[in-house]
Design a protein around this motif. Structure first.
Motif, PDB file in Angstrom:
ATOM      1  N   GLU A   1       0.983  -1.245   0.211  1.00 33.56           N
ATOM      2  CA  GLU A   1      -0.011  -0.072   0.030  1.00 33.56           C
ATOM      3  C   GLU A   1       0.898   1.326  -0.099  1.00 33.56           C
ATOM      4  O   GLU A   1       0.393   2.533  -0.331  1.00 33.56           O
ATOM      5  CB  GLU A   1      -0.984   0.089   1.191  1.00 33.56           C
TER       6      GLU A   1
ATOM      7  N   ARG B   1       3.778   3.503  -4.889  1.00 32.72           N
ATOM      8  CA  ARG B   1       3.172   4.087  -6.232  1.00 32.72           C
ATOM      9  C   ARG B   1       3.649   3.564  -7.283  1.00 32.72           C
ATOM     10  O   ARG B   1       4.680   2.943  -7.315  1.00 32.72           O
ATOM     11  CB  ARG B   1       3.326   5.522  -5.973  1.00 32.72           C
ATOM     12  N   VAL B   2       2.925   3.599  -8.362  1.00 36.58           N
ATOM     13  CA  VAL B   2       3.324   3.161  -9.876  1.00 36.58           C
ATOM     14  C   VAL B   2       4.630   4.030  -9.989  1.00 36.58           C
ATOM     15  O   VAL B   2       5.676   3.604 -10.665  1.00 36.58           O
ATOM     16  CB  VAL B   2       2.274   3.302 -10.789  1.00 36.58           C
TER      17      VAL B   2
ATOM     18  N   ASN C   1       2.251   1.600 -17.334  1.00 29.98           N
ATOM     19  CA  ASN C   1       0.892   1.099 -17.753  1.00 29.98           C
ATOM     20  C   ASN C   1       0.755   0.631 -18.985  1.00 29.98           C
ATOM     21  O   ASN C   1      -0.136   0.044 -19.668  1.00 29.98           O
ATOM     22  CB  ASN C   1       0.016   2.557 -18.029  1.00 29.98           C
TER      23      ASN C   1
ATOM     24  N   PHE D   1       1.178  -3.035 -17.425  1.00 26.03           N
ATOM     25  CA  PHE D   1       0.599  -3.649 -16.391  1.00 26.03           C
ATOM     26  C   PHE D   1      -0.484  -2.560 -15.920  1.00 26.03           C
ATOM     27  O   PHE D   1      -0.424  -1.540 -16.231  1.00 26.03           O
ATOM     28  CB  PHE D   1       1.591  -3.857 -15.001  1.00 26.03           C
ATOM     29  N   SER D   2      -1.757  -3.452 -15.576  1.00 28.03           N
ATOM     30  CA  SER D   2      -2.902  -2.460 -15.000  1.00 28.03           C
ATOM     31  C   SER D   2      -2.889  -2.246 -13.527  1.00 28.03           C
ATOM     32  O   SER D   2      -3.745  -1.375 -13.386  1.00 28.03           O
ATOM     33  CB  SER D   2      -3.992  -3.179 -15.536  1.00 28.03           C
ATOM     34  N   SER D   3      -1.903  -2.790 -12.693  1.00 24.71           N
ATOM     35  CA  SER D   3      -1.986  -2.557 -11.462  1.00 24.71           C
ATOM     36  C   SER D   3      -0.727  -3.163 -10.944  1.00 24.71           C
ATOM     37  O   SER D   3       0.114  -3.906 -11.376  1.00 24.71           O
ATOM     38  CB  SER D   3      -2.922  -3.523 -10.823  1.00 24.71           C
ATOM     39  N   LYS D   4      -0.376  -2.575  -9.609  1.00 24.53           N
ATOM     40  CA  LYS D   4       0.727  -3.329  -8.910  1.00 24.53           C
ATOM     41  C   LYS D   4       0.793  -4.799  -8.721  1.00 24.53           C
ATOM     42  O   LYS D   4       1.546  -5.278  -8.739  1.00 24.53           O
ATOM     43  CB  LYS D   4       1.031  -2.620  -7.417  1.00 24.53           C
ATOM     44  N   GLY D   5      -0.532  -5.018  -8.454  1.00 20.78           N
ATOM     45  CA  GLY D   5      -0.500  -6.683  -8.275  1.00 20.78           C
ATOM     46  C   GLY D   5      -0.246  -7.435  -9.479  1.00 20.78           C
ATOM     47  O   GLY D   5       0.423  -8.314  -9.398  1.00 20.78           O
ATOM     48  N   GLU D   6      -0.631  -6.987 -10.444  1.00 24.08           N
ATOM     49  CA  GLU D   6      -0.649  -7.580 -12.048  1.00 24.08           C
ATOM     50  C   GLU D   6       0.941  -7.784 -12.029  1.00 24.08           C
ATOM     51  O   GLU D   6       1.770  -8.652 -12.449  1.00 24.08           O
ATOM     52  CB  GLU D   6      -1.296  -7.137 -12.929  1.00 24.08           C
TER      53      GLU D   6
ATOM     54  N   SER E   1      -5.462  -7.337  -2.567  1.00 22.96           N
ATOM     55  CA  SER E   1      -5.353  -7.089  -3.692  1.00 22.96           C
ATOM     56  C   SER E   1      -4.442  -7.927  -4.766  1.00 22.96           C
ATOM     57  O   SER E   1      -4.498  -7.931  -6.193  1.00 22.96           O
ATOM     58  CB  SER E   1      -4.870  -5.542  -3.796  1.00 22.96           C
TER      59      SER E   1
ATOM     60  N   GLU F   1      -4.546 -11.475  -8.206  1.00 20.98           N
ATOM     61  CA  GLU F   1      -3.982 -11.613  -9.353  1.00 20.98           C
ATOM     62  C   GLU F   1      -2.988 -13.012  -9.344  1.00 20.98           C
ATOM     63  O   GLU F   1      -2.679 -13.577 -10.387  1.00 20.98           O
ATOM     64  CB  GLU F   1      -2.953 -10.442  -9.391  1.00 20.98           C
TER      65      GLU F   1
END
Length: 213
Positions: free
Chosen positions: A36, A39-40, A55, A58-63, A128, A132
């Protein structure tokens, strides 16, 4: 071969290198700071790319974190296809897993310690990320099942065998990794994975059964 013929291969290699760098950066920062608190923009800076580049992959940190697991699983399936046909299936699976585990470790020179393992354990407990990882595990088992079907002359869509073996192997690896994360003091992960796969290969005999009359 012409330069035009070489360029697509070079571009693909660079894209894969960027993907790996972003995924490892996401893992390192999440372990060190907590998912948490990352940040990206932090991940992109760690990987030395622009935030918009993240981006693109990946679409998210989890991905991004789950991508290392998924990529390794795909490489395990590829390695299994390269193993000699005369090699017993479970031996071939074990060697494929250990080979790719060792290659993956070369991307991060950090030596596992209690703090690092605790950070990994906290990271993978994040809701989160768990979603994934479940998706990555499903894809990974499909990839391994396809390779097993090719090796054994079975049909992955009609026969139980390749999917059963892939599911069992995947479960063994996950259990070994979980035990590694919980070990105190830290222990090497390779013997745990080898032991888990060897037990499956032997048919999971009940502990102590060989000593009974």
């Amino acid at each position: 071969m012409s330069r035009e013929g070489e360029r697509p291969g070079l571009r693909e290699r660079k894209k894969q290198e960027t993907r790996i760098a972003l995924s490892w950066a996401a893992i390192r920062l999440a372990v060190e700071r907590g998912l948490e608190n990352v940040r990206v923009e932090d991940i992109a800076a760690e990987a030395r790319v622009a935030p918009r580049t993240f981006n693109n992959y990946f679409s998210s940190k989890g991905e991004a974190i789950a991508a290392r697991h998924l990529d390794r699983a795909r490489l395990i399936a590829q390695e299994l296809r390269r193993r000699p046909a005369s090699e017993p299936l479970w031996e071939a699976i074990k060697i494929a897993v250990i080979t790719q585990l060792a290659m993956g470790a070369s991307y991060d020179a950090r030596q596992p310690d209690q703090q690092w393992q605790t950070g990994i354990r906290l990271m993978v407990s994040e809701p989160s990320l768990q979603g994934e990882m479940l998706k990555a595990n499903a894809i990974a088992e499909d990839e391994l099942a396809a390779a097993i079907a090719e090796r054994t002359g079975t049909d992955v869509a009609r026969d139980l065998y390749p999917r059963l073996v892939a599911g069992a192997a995947g479960a063994a690896i996950r259990v070994a990794m979980d035990q590694w994360l919980r070990a105190d003091p830290p222990v090497p992960v390779k013997p745990l994975i080898e032991d888990a796969l060897d037990r499956l290969s032997a048919g999971l005999p009940e502990p102590g059964a060989e000593a009974r009359p």
